[in-house]
Design a protein around this motif. Sequence first.
Motif, PDB file in Angstrom:
ATOM      1  N   ALA A  65     -10.118  -7.334   7.427  1.00 17.47           N
ATOM      2  CA  ALA A  65     -10.316  -8.591   6.698  1.00 17.47           C
ATOM      3  C   ALA A  65     -11.698  -9.118   7.059  1.00 17.47           C
ATOM      4  O   ALA A  65     -12.536  -8.394   7.597  1.00 17.47           O
ATOM      5  CB  ALA A  65      -9.225  -9.601   7.067  1.00 17.47           C
ATOM      6  N   ASP A  66     -11.946 -10.404   6.759  1.00 16.61           N
ATOM      7  CA  ASP A  66     -13.225 -11.013   7.111  1.00 16.61           C
ATOM      8  C   ASP A  66     -13.385 -11.111   8.623  1.00 16.61           C
ATOM      9  O   ASP A  66     -12.417 -11.029   9.382  1.00 16.61           O
ATOM     10  CB  ASP A  66     -13.331 -12.415   6.502  1.00 16.61           C
ATOM     11  CG  ASP A  66     -13.646 -12.364   5.013  1.00 16.61           C
ATOM     12  OD1 ASP A  66     -13.996 -11.271   4.514  1.00 16.61           O
ATOM     13  OD2 ASP A  66     -13.536 -13.413   4.355  1.00 16.61           O
ATOM     14  N   ARG A  86      -6.654 -11.665  15.617  1.00 15.13           N
ATOM     15  CA  ARG A  86      -6.390 -11.682  14.177  1.00 15.13           C
ATOM     16  C   ARG A  86      -4.934 -12.063  14.008  1.00 15.13           C
ATOM     17  O   ARG A  86      -4.044 -11.306  14.369  1.00 15.13           O
ATOM     18  CB  ARG A  86      -6.681 -10.330  13.532  1.00 15.13           C
ATOM     19  CG  ARG A  86      -6.492 -10.326  12.007  1.00 15.13           C
ATOM     20  CD  ARG A  86      -7.056  -9.060  11.379  1.00 15.13           C
ATOM     21  NE  ARG A  86      -6.386  -7.872  11.872  1.00 15.13           N
ATOM     22  CZ  ARG A  86      -5.235  -7.402  11.378  1.00 15.13           C
ATOM     23  NH1 ARG A  86      -4.620  -8.029  10.386  1.00 15.13           N
ATOM     24  NH2 ARG A  86      -4.704  -6.302  11.883  1.00 15.13           N
ATOM     25  N   SER A 143     -20.110 -17.078  10.158  1.00 15.98           N
ATOM     26  CA  SER A 143     -19.517 -16.052   9.313  1.00 15.98           C
ATOM     27  C   SER A 143     -20.511 -15.646   8.237  1.00 15.98           C
ATOM     28  O   SER A 143     -21.062 -16.506   7.544  1.00 15.98           O
ATOM     29  CB  SER A 143     -18.222 -16.571   8.664  1.00 15.98           C
ATOM     30  OG  SER A 143     -17.622 -15.580   7.865  1.00 15.98           O
ATOM     31  N   ARG A 144     -20.762 -14.345   8.131  1.00 18.94           N
ATOM     32  CA  ARG A 144     -21.700 -13.813   7.143  1.00 18.94           C
ATOM     33  C   ARG A 144     -23.071 -14.477   7.254  1.00 18.94           C
ATOM     34  O   ARG A 144     -23.718 -14.797   6.255  1.00 18.94           O
ATOM     35  CB  ARG A 144     -21.141 -13.945   5.732  1.00 18.94           C
ATOM     36  CG  ARG A 144     -19.878 -13.120   5.487  1.00 18.94           C
ATOM     37  CD  ARG A 144     -19.327 -13.312   4.098  1.00 18.94           C
ATOM     38  NE  ARG A 144     -18.116 -12.544   3.905  1.00 18.94           N
ATOM     39  CZ  ARG A 144     -18.070 -11.305   3.404  1.00 18.94           C
ATOM     40  NH1 ARG A 144     -19.195 -10.703   3.047  1.00 18.94           N
ATOM     41  NH2 ARG A 144     -16.916 -10.674   3.243  1.00 18.94           N
ATOM     42  N   TRP A 172     -22.054  -8.528  11.090  1.00 17.66           N
ATOM     43  CA  TRP A 172     -21.151  -8.094  10.017  1.00 17.66           C
ATOM     44  C   TRP A 172     -21.382  -8.904   8.747  1.00 17.66           C
ATOM     45  O   TRP A 172     -21.632 -10.105   8.826  1.00 17.66           O
ATOM     46  CB  TRP A 172     -19.698  -8.268  10.498  1.00 17.66           C
ATOM     47  CG  TRP A 172     -18.695  -7.735   9.536  1.00 17.66           C
ATOM     48  CD1 TRP A 172     -18.242  -6.457   9.446  1.00 17.66           C
ATOM     49  CD2 TRP A 172     -18.020  -8.474   8.518  1.00 17.66           C
ATOM     50  NE1 TRP A 172     -17.331  -6.346   8.441  1.00 17.66           N
ATOM     51  CE2 TRP A 172     -17.178  -7.578   7.839  1.00 17.66           C
ATOM     52  CE3 TRP A 172     -18.054  -9.812   8.089  1.00 17.66           C
ATOM     53  CZ2 TRP A 172     -16.370  -7.953   6.769  1.00 17.66           C
ATOM     54  CZ3 TRP A 172     -17.267 -10.206   7.025  1.00 17.66           C
ATOM     55  CH2 TRP A 172     -16.424  -9.281   6.368  1.00 17.66           C
ATOM     56  N   PRO A 173     -21.344  -8.283   7.547  1.00 12.08           N
ATOM     57  CA  PRO A 173     -20.872  -6.919   7.252  1.00 12.08           C
ATOM     58  C   PRO A 173     -21.927  -5.834   7.444  1.00 12.08           C
ATOM     59  O   PRO A 173     -21.659  -4.666   7.188  1.00 12.08           O
ATOM     60  CB  PRO A 173     -20.471  -7.024   5.778  1.00 12.08           C
ATOM     61  CG  PRO A 173     -21.385  -8.058   5.223  1.00 12.08           C
ATOM     62  CD  PRO A 173     -21.584  -9.062   6.326  1.00 12.08           C
ATOM     63  N   THR A 206      -8.261 -13.588   9.302  1.00  5.99           N
ATOM     64  CA  THR A 206      -9.641 -13.316   9.715  1.00  5.99           C
ATOM     65  C   THR A 206      -9.687 -12.754  11.135  1.00  5.99           C
ATOM     66  O   THR A 206      -8.938 -13.200  12.013  1.00  5.99           O
ATOM     67  CB  THR A 206     -10.468 -14.616   9.655  1.00  5.99           C
ATOM     68  OG1 THR A 206     -10.436 -15.120   8.325  1.00  5.99           O
ATOM     69  CG2 THR A 206     -11.912 -14.381  10.063  1.00  5.99           C
ATOM     70  N   ALA A 243     -15.296 -13.548  11.727  1.00  5.03           N
ATOM     71  CA  ALA A 243     -15.940 -14.825  12.047  1.00  5.03           C
ATOM     72  C   ALA A 243     -16.106 -14.938  13.554  1.00  5.03           C
ATOM     73  O   ALA A 243     -15.272 -14.445  14.319  1.00  5.03           O
ATOM     74  CB  ALA A 243     -15.116 -15.996  11.519  1.00  5.03           C
TER      75      ALA A 243
END
Length: 404
Positions: free
Chosen positions: A317-318, A236, A204-205, A260-261, A224, A320
């Motif tokens: 949303a986020d 999700r 994630s990120r 992402w992002p 998420t 992952a």
Amino acid sequence: MDALIMAAAHALSAGDPLAALKRVALRDDPPALALRGIAMAQLGDLARARELLRSAAHAFGPKEPLARARCALAEAEIALVSRDLGRSLQTLDAARTVLEASGDRRNAAHAGYLQARHLLLIGRLDDAERVLAAFDAAALPPASLVGRELVVAGIAIRRIETRPARIALQRARRAAKDARIPALAAEVDQAVRAFAAPAARLVSRGVGRLLDLEEVENLLASDTLVVDACRNVVRRGTKLVPLSSRPVLFALLRALAEAWPDDAARETLLRRAFGARHADEAHRARLRVEIARLREAIRPLAALSATRDGFVLRPRADVAVLAPPVESEHGQVLALLGDGEAWSSSALALALSVSPRTVQRALEELADDGKVEAFGRGRACRWIASSVPGFPTSLLLPATGISG
């Protein structure tokens, strides 16, 4: 039933096959043949065990259906252990019918447990649960009760439900203690270790870390947007879009999720989805078509926009990515072989719902990489996994009907 037969049966139920053989090794009457077969199975000589059980069933004859059903039950259990999954369900169902009709609740319940165990192996979780609910667990002998609780735990683990899995493992540990059979206690300990091991890797990120099964469950319950590379779905919350039959779309989505992002460059997407080293106009045209398909497929969960350099996910949303702890080609085959048992290619094909030839190709490639080994020839050929640290993950095991 004479005293020696009773003593041998008691020794087998206590997990002491050598003591049983001391009492019946020189006898060839049907009950002794059956007990010798079960003893040889406990000692690991499955081929000899099958021969003895078949001889016993033949010797009992058609006038003793209950005894023959008990032999069939023992032989079906051997087939299950040796991962001969082709006909064992039918054999178990027929044996269970005779046992129930004859009032043998103990062995009928054992047959039900074995049916559920078979269904778990091939990922039919709902069917396995229905079979478990159809018989009284209190009728099971202590050793079989351990196995039943491990099946309950296995169903919960594949559904990513940690609380019922943990409770079932605790019950299995207590039952193994009551049974006083070291091999059963070791089996439970192995299941507990597998439950506690990393189940997946979270990206994630741009940051990755290992997750246990409870952390995976919490992630999937959150808002998420999860791109699940273990089961090739995107989800999700309770909304889920399966992409296992659309590998190009999933490859594009995973590349977008890992970027992402930020956006993912067109060159990156072409390489990840098509293996294209050099982008030409044909590749770019194909990318536009597949991106349009992906945009439509994930519309209930997220939007997808073009940028100057590529494309970017626009989730609510986020985002992952959930991946296996150690990624490997043919991961599902390795996950099944990770139980430590020897599987035939036909049994693997049945469990994974693919063709035997597909499995055979995967096994040959894994063997070339030193990850699996084969022994035996022809129909007797079996495959086992070499030791691969960090593998397998329960999220790669077959589980039909998973909906979140």
